[in-house]
Motif scaffolding. Sequence first.
Motif, PDB file in Angstrom:
ATOM      1  N   ILE A  11       0.856  -1.181   0.000  1.00  0.00           N
ATOM      2  CA  ILE A  11       0.000   0.000   0.000  1.00  0.00           C
ATOM      3  C   ILE A  11       0.896   1.235   0.000  1.00  0.00           C
ATOM      4  CG2 ILE A  11      -1.852   1.233   1.202  1.00  0.00           C
ATOM      5  CD1 ILE A  11      -2.606  -1.673   0.420  1.00  0.00           C
ATOM      6  N   ASP A  12       0.709   2.090  -0.997  1.00  0.00           N
ATOM      7  CA  ASP A  12       1.368   3.401  -0.988  1.00  0.00           C
ATOM      8  C   ASP A  12       0.537   4.315  -0.102  1.00  0.00           C
ATOM      9  OD1 ASP A  12       3.649   3.138  -2.556  1.00  0.00           O
ATOM     10  OD2 ASP A  12       2.579   3.546  -4.408  1.00  0.00           O
ATOM     11  N   VAL A  13       1.175   4.974   0.828  1.00  0.00           N
ATOM     12  CA  VAL A  13       0.480   5.848   1.765  1.00  0.00           C
ATOM     13  C   VAL A  13       1.024   7.262   1.614  1.00  0.00           C
ATOM     14  CG1 VAL A  13      -0.069   6.279   4.191  1.00  0.00           C
ATOM     15  CG2 VAL A  13       0.236   3.919   3.383  1.00  0.00           C
ATOM     16  N   THR A  14       0.113   8.220   1.562  1.00  0.00           N
ATOM     17  CA  THR A  14       0.485   9.625   1.636  1.00  0.00           C
ATOM     18  C   THR A  14      -0.283  10.205   2.816  1.00  0.00           C
ATOM     19  OG1 THR A  14       0.765   9.755  -0.761  1.00  0.00           O
ATOM     20  CG2 THR A  14       0.551  11.843   0.433  1.00  0.00           C
ATOM     21  N   PHE A  15       0.447  10.647   3.818  1.00  0.00           N
ATOM     22  CA  PHE A  15      -0.159  11.251   5.001  1.00  0.00           C
ATOM     23  C   PHE A  15       0.187  12.730   4.979  1.00  0.00           C
ATOM     24  CE2 PHE A  15       0.201  12.496   9.540  1.00  0.00           C
ATOM     25  CZ  PHE A  15      -1.141  12.393   9.842  1.00  0.00           C
ATOM     26  N   THR A  16      -0.837  13.570   4.945  1.00  0.00           N
ATOM     27  CA  THR A  16      -0.613  15.016   4.960  1.00  0.00           C
ATOM     28  C   THR A  16      -1.303  15.624   6.167  1.00  0.00           C
ATOM     29  OG1 THR A  16      -2.552  15.519   3.614  1.00  0.00           O
ATOM     30  CG2 THR A  16      -0.484  15.147   2.437  1.00  0.00           C
ATOM     31  N   LYS A  26       2.846  19.380   6.001  1.00  0.00           N
ATOM     32  CA  LYS A  26       3.784  18.268   6.137  1.00  0.00           C
ATOM     33  C   LYS A  26       3.238  17.048   5.400  1.00  0.00           C
ATOM     34  CE  LYS A  26       6.534  20.389   9.034  1.00  0.00           C
ATOM     35  NZ  LYS A  26       7.920  20.682   8.745  1.00  0.00           N
ATOM     36  N   THR A  27       4.153  16.250   4.868  1.00  0.00           N
ATOM     37  CA  THR A  27       3.787  15.019   4.164  1.00  0.00           C
ATOM     38  C   THR A  27       4.718  13.897   4.583  1.00  0.00           C
ATOM     39  OG1 THR A  27       3.035  16.266   2.233  1.00  0.00           O
ATOM     40  CG2 THR A  27       3.497  13.935   1.891  1.00  0.00           C
ATOM     41  N   MET A  28       4.138  12.724   4.792  1.00  0.00           N
ATOM     42  CA  MET A  28       4.898  11.502   5.055  1.00  0.00           C
ATOM     43  C   MET A  28       4.460  10.478   4.018  1.00  0.00           C
ATOM     44  SD  MET A  28       4.575  11.066   9.125  1.00  0.00           S
ATOM     45  CE  MET A  28       4.985  12.373  10.245  1.00  0.00           C
ATOM     46  N   ASN A  29       5.392   9.626   3.603  1.00  0.00           N
ATOM     47  CA  ASN A  29       5.078   8.626   2.582  1.00  0.00           C
ATOM     48  C   ASN A  29       5.565   7.235   2.979  1.00  0.00           C
ATOM     49  OD1 ASN A  29       5.681  11.358   0.753  1.00  0.00           O
ATOM     50  ND2 ASN A  29       3.887  10.178   0.193  1.00  0.00           N
ATOM     51  N   PRO A  30       4.938   6.648   4.002  1.00  0.00           N
ATOM     52  CA  PRO A  30       5.314   5.280   4.350  1.00  0.00           C
ATOM     53  C   PRO A  30       4.735   4.283   3.338  1.00  0.00           C
ATOM     54  CG  PRO A  30       3.477   5.980   5.693  1.00  0.00           C
ATOM     55  CD  PRO A  30       3.902   7.183   4.877  1.00  0.00           C
ATOM     56  N   THR A  31       5.182   3.058   3.439  1.00  0.00           N
ATOM     57  CA  THR A  31       4.634   1.969   2.643  1.00  0.00           C
ATOM     58  C   THR A  31       4.045   0.949   3.589  1.00  0.00           C
ATOM     59  OG1 THR A  31       6.282   2.289   0.909  1.00  0.00           O
ATOM     60  CG2 THR A  31       5.177   0.153   0.963  1.00  0.00           C
ATOM     61  N   GLY A  32       2.837   0.499   3.269  1.00  0.00           N
ATOM     62  CA  GLY A  32       2.198  -0.553   4.043  1.00  0.00           C
ATOM     63  C   GLY A  32       2.372  -1.888   3.345  1.00  0.00           C
ATOM     64  N   PHE A  33       2.628  -2.921   4.119  1.00  0.00           N
ATOM     65  CA  PHE A  33       2.758  -4.275   3.595  1.00  0.00           C
ATOM     66  C   PHE A  33       1.674  -5.113   4.262  1.00  0.00           C
ATOM     67  CE2 PHE A  33       6.860  -2.257   3.381  1.00  0.00           C
ATOM     68  CZ  PHE A  33       7.336  -2.601   2.123  1.00  0.00           C
ATOM     69  N   VAL A  34       0.753  -5.649   3.478  1.00  0.00           N
ATOM     70  CA  VAL A  34      -0.342  -6.444   4.013  1.00  0.00           C
ATOM     71  C   VAL A  34       0.215  -7.782   4.481  1.00  0.00           C
ATOM     72  CG1 VAL A  34      -2.573  -7.505   3.504  1.00  0.00           C
ATOM     73  CG2 VAL A  34      -1.962  -5.309   2.448  1.00  0.00           C
TER      74      VAL A  34
END
Length: 179
Positions: free
Chosen positions: A66-71, A82-90
């Motif tokens: 999962i590509d995540v964009t948190f703003t 602010k922006t964070m871009n973690p990656t989620g792994f199911v």
Amino acid sequence: MVSFMNRSFGFSAASITPDRSFPTADNVDLDRYMRDWYVIAHIPPKVTRTAHNSIERYRRKGDDQIDVTFTFRKDGPNGAHKTMNPTGFVVPNTGNAVWAMQFVWPIKMQFVVSYVDDDYQTTIVARERRDFVWIMAATPQISDDAYDALVERVRQIGYDMSKLRKVPQQPAESHVSLA
């Protein structure tokens, strides 16, 4: 298929998967879950403690990522964007409800979809350690009754409710575009 857990130092699905007694959504339809979620309330990590207009955007990246964009706005509605871009792994065999969220390689943190309503309008993302939790919705505001019901679910999971913070959300048109 090589498990994503083998790509980081010593992490395994077992270290991310919560105990069976921890509330977990039965089966998360990832295609329906992929959307913008407004953070309505949270017990946040320090970096987002004063966040306003927080939005989590989930987009699929293959079958198990999962590509995540948190703003968010720091320290108020007009604060720094602010922006964070973690990656989620199911995590396999969890009904798509347990993710290993990677903000910084090689560290992966447990994220559990503890609840999602039938219409995919509200959700709770929690952690077995009960350190962080996010109440989120498909819209920036929800009714008081819906909010109270979600807060009660968080309380029943066992969180310290004195730490729960309602996240100020302005109407959707005033948010920074994620596109």
